[in-house]
Write a protein that holds these residues in place. Structure first.
Motif, PDB file in Angstrom:
ATOM      1  N   GLY A  58       0.828  -1.208   0.000  1.00 33.00           N
ATOM      2  CA  GLY A  58       0.000   0.000   0.000  1.00 33.00           C
ATOM      3  C   GLY A  58       0.859   1.253   0.000  1.00 33.00           C
ATOM      4  O   GLY A  58       2.012   1.257  -0.432  1.00 33.00           O
ATOM      5  N   ASP A  59       0.292   2.329   0.511  1.00 28.31           N
ATOM      6  CA  ASP A  59       1.023   3.600   0.557  1.00 28.31           C
ATOM      7  C   ASP A  59       2.159   3.515   1.562  1.00 28.31           C
ATOM      8  O   ASP A  59       2.013   2.977   2.658  1.00 28.31           O
ATOM      9  CB  ASP A  59       0.083   4.741   0.943  1.00 28.31           C
ATOM     10  N   VAL A  60       3.302   4.059   1.189  1.00 27.90           N
ATOM     11  CA  VAL A  60       4.485   4.049   2.034  1.00 27.90           C
ATOM     12  C   VAL A  60       4.813   5.488   2.418  1.00 27.90           C
ATOM     13  O   VAL A  60       4.816   6.381   1.570  1.00 27.90           O
ATOM     14  CB  VAL A  60       5.681   3.419   1.295  1.00 27.90           C
ATOM     15  N   ALA A  61       5.070   5.721   3.702  1.00 30.57           N
ATOM     16  CA  ALA A  61       5.444   7.062   4.181  1.00 30.57           C
ATOM     17  C   ALA A  61       6.707   6.920   5.028  1.00 30.57           C
ATOM     18  O   ALA A  61       6.638   6.860   6.254  1.00 30.57           O
ATOM     19  CB  ALA A  61       4.311   7.681   4.996  1.00 30.57           C
ATOM     20  N   PRO A  62       7.869   6.840   4.402  1.00 30.16           N
ATOM     21  CA  PRO A  62       9.097   6.577   5.150  1.00 30.16           C
ATOM     22  C   PRO A  62       9.470   7.731   6.078  1.00 30.16           C
ATOM     23  O   PRO A  62       9.384   8.908   5.702  1.00 30.16           O
ATOM     24  CB  PRO A  62      10.144   6.397   4.054  1.00 30.16           C
ATOM     25  N   THR A  63       9.877   7.387   7.285  1.00 23.87           N
ATOM     26  CA  THR A  63      10.368   8.382   8.237  1.00 23.87           C
ATOM     27  C   THR A  63      11.820   8.701   7.909  1.00 23.87           C
ATOM     28  O   THR A  63      12.490   7.960   7.177  1.00 23.87           O
ATOM     29  CB  THR A  63      10.293   7.833   9.664  1.00 23.87           C
ATOM     30  N   PRO A  64      12.355   9.797   8.457  1.00 27.66           N
ATOM     31  CA  PRO A  64      13.786  10.070   8.264  1.00 27.66           C
ATOM     32  C   PRO A  64      14.669   8.906   8.698  1.00 27.66           C
ATOM     33  O   PRO A  64      15.668   8.600   8.050  1.00 27.66           O
ATOM     34  CB  PRO A  64      14.018  11.314   9.117  1.00 27.66           C
ATOM     35  N   ALA A  65      14.281   8.236   9.784  1.00 27.30           N
ATOM     36  CA  ALA A  65      15.062   7.084  10.248  1.00 27.30           C
ATOM     37  C   ALA A  65      15.006   5.947   9.240  1.00 27.30           C
ATOM     38  O   ALA A  65      16.008   5.254   9.003  1.00 27.30           O
ATOM     39  CB  ALA A  65      14.555   6.615  11.609  1.00 27.30           C
ATOM     40  N   ASP A  66      13.827   5.719   8.636  1.00 23.71           N
ATOM     41  CA  ASP A  66      13.692   4.679   7.616  1.00 23.71           C
ATOM     42  C   ASP A  66      14.619   4.957   6.435  1.00 23.71           C
ATOM     43  O   ASP A  66      15.322   4.063   5.942  1.00 23.71           O
ATOM     44  CB  ASP A  66      12.254   4.615   7.093  1.00 23.71           C
ATOM     45  N   VAL A  67      14.610   6.203   5.986  1.00 22.17           N
ATOM     46  CA  VAL A  67      15.410   6.580   4.817  1.00 22.17           C
ATOM     47  C   VAL A  67      16.896   6.471   5.132  1.00 22.17           C
ATOM     48  O   VAL A  67      17.690   5.949   4.336  1.00 22.17           O
ATOM     49  CB  VAL A  67      15.040   8.002   4.356  1.00 22.17           C
ATOM     50  N   SER A  68      17.286   6.964   6.297  1.00 19.82           N
ATOM     51  CA  SER A  68      18.693   6.922   6.683  1.00 19.82           C
ATOM     52  C   SER A  68      19.192   5.485   6.765  1.00 19.82           C
ATOM     53  O   SER A  68      20.267   5.150   6.253  1.00 19.82           O
ATOM     54  CB  SER A  68      18.885   7.627   8.018  1.00 19.82           C
TER      55      SER A  68
END
Length: 334
Positions: A58-68
């Motif tokens: 589904g829709d993904v909303a990555p947090t800064p921690a996820d991206v890092s």
């Protein structure tokens, strides 16, 4: 919220490192995803299950921690001296790439990735030294690059005299020349150079030095694979004999190989900067240069600028940082 255009999404998904970023953002949220990749690596018919798992996210909303974390893992996964791992092979399937497009769009729309396509911020550059080592200062740059080129030429000559190619140098940067290498200062005071180091040692202590870049410094921006190939085409240095074993293993391509002649680049530019997006799209791929030649962007860290001028200097005492539970904190005792 920012939006990502189709060209930028395609750029992120063009290379194995960019696809890994997107995969790591979404895989932990879908319990079946990692198992599906392992199964698909053994039986390509199972790739459809990877696609199904990604579509179920589904829709993904990555947090800064996820991206890092995802970017850290993508950098840690580089292997320019051996074949791509099973995950890289599965993620390269066009069906999987298509299923990763919504994830790529979400990653690029995240506020924490806004700097991934930005040029070198000359007013806020940081030189990073590791494990309390003295900072590497680029002094006598042209002489150092003359010596670097002589070593590359000698290594190529020696490798060409062997019956069989051997593993050895795999990078395309002037890593052994001792040039100043910097990354930008991030809002929290850290810098990409703390963690985003290809073939790094996972340091727990770093020292950050602010760097003075003279006004008007000529910085060449590499924003995608085409820029990397153009740089090599303009300043070629042949390394076929010394790179063919490692780069064939990494890319599956057999043929002539080139790297940038960094000594020649120094006559035209004061620095060369690779954006995060350029790194994600280009790193580890065989990039055609022309007339049967190719290159690999190898050993050039995301957002890193190599400086080819003596007047790029350290301007402040170093600030020591320590890793604490995967976070960097200022060492207030020093």
């Amino acid at each position: 919220m920012r939006t990502a255009d189709a060209a930028t999404v395609d750029l992120l998904l063009a290379g194995p490192r960019g696809r890994t970023v997107c995969w790591e953002v979404v895989a932990d949220a879908v319990p079946a995803a990692r198992a599906a990749v392992r199964a698909a690596a053994a039986d390509p018919a199972g790739t459809r299950h990877v696609v199904d798992a990604l579509r179920s996210a589904g829709d993904v909303a990555p947090t800064p921690a996820d991206v890092s974390r995802a970017l850290d893992l993508a950098v840690a996964g580089v292997r320019y001296w051996q074949p791509p791992d099973e995950q890289d092979a599965v993620l390269a399937d066009p069906r999987v790439v298509a299923a990763l497009e919504p994830v790529a769009r979400a990653v690029l729309a995240a506020p924490s990735t806004g700097w991934w396509s930005q040029p070198c911020t000359t007013a806020a550059q940081v030189l990073t030294a590791y494990d309390d080592a003295a900072p590497a200062r680029g002094e006598g740059v042209l002489a150092a690059l003359d010596a670097w080129r002589a070593r590359v030429v000698a290594e190529e000559r020696e490798a060409g005299g062997r019956r069989r190619p051997v593993s050895g140098s795999w990078w395309s940067t002037p890593a052994s020349a001792g040039l100043t290498r910097t990354t930008r200062r991030l809002p929290d005071g850290t810098a990409p150079g703390f963690d985003l180091v290809e073939d790094g040692d996972g340091w727990d202590v770093v020292t950050a030095y602010a760097v003075d870049v003279p006004a008007g410094a000529r910085v060449l921006e590499l924003t995608g694979p085409e820029d990397v190939a153009a740089l090599v085409a303009d300043h070629p240095l042949e390394v076929t004999a010394s790179r063919q074993r490692d780069w064939y293993e990494a890319t599956g391509r057999s043929g002539r190989w080139l790297v940038p002649d960094h000594r020649a680049i120094a006559d035209a530019y004061d620095g060369v900067h690779v954006t995060v997006l350029a790194w994600a799209a280009a790193a580890g791929r065989a990039l055609p240069v022309g007339e049967g030649t190719a290159t690999v962007l190898a050993g050039w860290d995301p957002d890193a600028t190599y400086w080819y001028a003596d007047d790029v200097t350290i301007c402040t005492p170093g600030r020591r940082w320590c890793r604490d539970d995967a976070r960097w904190r200022r060492d207030v005792a020093r």
